[in-house]
Design an enzyme around this catalytic site. Sequence first.
Site, PDB file in Angstrom:
ATOM      1  NE  ARG A  39      15.504 -10.191 -54.213  1.00  0.00           N
ATOM      2  CZ  ARG A  39      15.258 -10.022 -53.313  1.00  0.00           C
ATOM      3  NH1 ARG A  39      14.322  -8.558 -52.954  1.00  0.00           N
ATOM      4  NH2 ARG A  39      15.772 -10.983 -51.973  1.00  0.00           N
ATOM      5  CE  LYS A 204      19.877  -9.353 -44.750  1.00  0.00           C
ATOM      6  NZ  LYS A 204      18.981  -9.872 -45.547  1.00  0.00           N
ATOM      7  N   GLY A 360      19.863 -10.766 -52.162  1.00  0.00           N
ATOM      8  CA  GLY A 360      19.559  -9.658 -52.643  1.00  0.00           C
ATOM      9  C   GLY A 360      20.366  -8.482 -52.757  1.00  0.00           C
ATOM     10  N   GLY A 384      18.654 -15.341 -47.916  1.00  0.00           N
ATOM     11  CA  GLY A 384      17.719 -15.946 -46.746  1.00  0.00           C
ATOM     12  C   GLY A 384      17.711 -17.736 -47.174  1.00  0.00           C
TER      13      GLY A 384
HETATM   14  P1  ADP Z   1      22.738  -9.996 -48.931  1.00  0.00           P
HETATM   15  O1  ADP Z   1      21.022  -9.316 -49.242  1.00  0.00           O
HETATM   16  O2  ADP Z   1      23.288  -9.628 -50.723  1.00  0.00           O
HETATM   17  O3  ADP Z   1      22.375 -11.359 -48.546  1.00  0.00           O
HETATM   18  P2  ADP Z   1      22.803  -8.369 -46.561  1.00  0.00           P
HETATM   19  O4  ADP Z   1      21.764  -8.058 -46.752  1.00  0.00           O
HETATM   20  O5  ADP Z   1      23.886  -9.557 -45.938  1.00  0.00           O
HETATM   21  O6  ADP Z   1      23.569  -8.979 -48.231  1.00  0.00           O
HETATM   22  O7  ADP Z   1      24.007  -7.344 -46.749  1.00  0.00           O
HETATM   23  C1  ADP Z   1      24.640  -6.125 -47.720  1.00  0.00           C
HETATM   24  C2  ADP Z   1      24.998  -5.117 -47.183  1.00  0.00           C
HETATM   25  O8  ADP Z   1      25.879  -4.894 -46.399  1.00  0.00           O
HETATM   26  C3  ADP Z   1      25.141  -3.779 -47.819  1.00  0.00           C
HETATM   27  O9  ADP Z   1      24.093  -2.607 -48.025  1.00  0.00           O
HETATM   28  C4  ADP Z   1      26.978  -3.597 -47.391  1.00  0.00           C
HETATM   29  O10 ADP Z   1      26.581  -2.005 -47.524  1.00  0.00           O
HETATM   30  C5  ADP Z   1      26.370  -4.254 -46.165  1.00  0.00           C
HETATM   31  N1  ADP Z   1      27.758  -3.575 -45.875  1.00  0.00           N
HETATM   32  C6  ADP Z   1      28.804  -4.481 -46.305  1.00  0.00           C
HETATM   33  N2  ADP Z   1      30.247  -4.771 -45.382  1.00  0.00           N
HETATM   34  C7  ADP Z   1      30.443  -4.316 -44.615  1.00  0.00           C
HETATM   35  C8  ADP Z   1      30.219  -3.475 -43.553  1.00  0.00           C
HETATM   36  N3  ADP Z   1      32.226  -3.753 -43.125  1.00  0.00           N
HETATM   37  N4  ADP Z   1      30.267  -2.530 -42.341  1.00  0.00           N
HETATM   38  C9  ADP Z   1      28.735  -2.471 -42.760  1.00  0.00           C
HETATM   39  N5  ADP Z   1      28.136  -2.579 -43.507  1.00  0.00           N
HETATM   40  C10 ADP Z   1      28.632  -3.496 -44.793  1.00  0.00           C
HETATM   41 MG    MG Z   2      20.060  -7.687 -48.031  1.00  0.00          MG
END
Ligand code: ADP
Ligand code: MG
Length: 403
Positions: A39, A204, A360, A384
């Site tokens: 970033r 999320k 992120g 987001g």
């Molecule tokens: P982004 O930041 O790309 O939008 P999120 O913040 O929603 O993504 O999610 C990222 C996190 O999701 C990672 O830290 C990963 O470890 C976690 N994750 C992915 N699959 C699972 C799962 N099956 N159970 C728990 N956590 C998960």
């Molecule tokens: Mg995230």
Amino acid sequence: MSDIASLGELSGKRVLVRSDLNVPLDGPAEARVITDDGRIRASAPTIAALAGAGAKVLVTAHLGRPRGAHDPALSLAPVAARLGELIEAPVSFVPDTVGPQAQQAVAALGDGEVLVLENIRFNAAETSKDDAERGAFATELASLADAFVSDGFGVVHRKQASVYDVAQRLPHAMGALVATEIEVLRRLTETPERPYVVVLGGSKVSDKLGVIENLLAKADRLLIGGGMVFTFLRAQGHEVGTSLLEADQLDTCRDYLARAAETGVQILLPTDVVVDTAFPGGGRATSPSVVPADQIPADAMGLDIGPDSAKAFAEALADARTVFWNGPMGVFEVDEFAGGTRAVAHALTGIDGLSVVGGGDSAAAVRRLGFAEDAFGHISTGGGASLEYLEGKELPGIAVLES
Ligand code: ADP
Ligand code: MG
């Protein structure tokens, strides 16, 4: 939409830039280490351009969730130091946001110099829901500068003082990073080339279910992995053990599956899952194994899509001309659960068309897994914000620049 050229002659002007410098950090408060500077690198061009034009550049940003109080572990000082290494302009830091120390530092700033203000979220007013409180803080912030540039794409969906209210108080423009992000999102929503494949994962769940609503009408295929998969599998009546589950979203998931079937949109769920007995503590798996997605043991936790699913997802991506991917397929931070994320990332690098990685953690994942950033069409800095745009919501930090 007005870019920084619309601000006129910048030489000698104090320009406040809202950037998104919310990077992951490690280590003790007095020796923080930036583990992924993506970033900062994405924010550097706008800051460098303003400094290059002779502006006195004030950078405001947040780091983590200090909840309105000073937290030395969330100081922007190490971020300012890294920014200084990345741009060819002097960068200083002041441990203050709008107080006397910040005012003095601004007054001492020379043309073409950059000053990073302390974590804006150390002030509770930054994120206040009370318009008057936020507005008063924005007035103080605005008094430091002659113009405002909005370049923190990761926060433009937030109605916050340094994002929204400050733009109402100063001549304003859109920074290059935000302009690029919005342009890519337009291409994803207005006339995407087909097949258009959307890949969703991450942790999320309810945040991301909303985007499915809107994309069901636009995408040809929806591939679902990560934590949200288990709410879908449960909605289909399967046991999901101790996996992430949002029980109050089961009806929503059922509705999406039914609507996709009606409209001919293909929703792909994993057919196999990598499970373990517990969430990996200390970055280590306990005893991972692969099970069919409809046979998850009651005491197991799903932590990645399985190898068959990874292959199927890659195949479903192969002929795509437009891809939007948000959210890792599994707990990619641990090698045993990184296979699905690696397979999807790899498939995206072969896309003949537009491939967009949003979020992120997703962006951090592709870098951590060793993919070159330029192998993707675009790596978005704001999860987001991208999702809200794709949901069809108005982004307050963008709308305010149009006025
Ligand atoms: P982004 O930041 O790309 O939008 P999120 O913040 O929603 O993504 O999610 C990222 C996190 O999701 C990672 O830290 C990963 O470890 C976690 N994750 C992915 N699959 C699972 C799962 N099956 N159970 C728990 N956590 C998960
Ligand atoms: Mg995230």
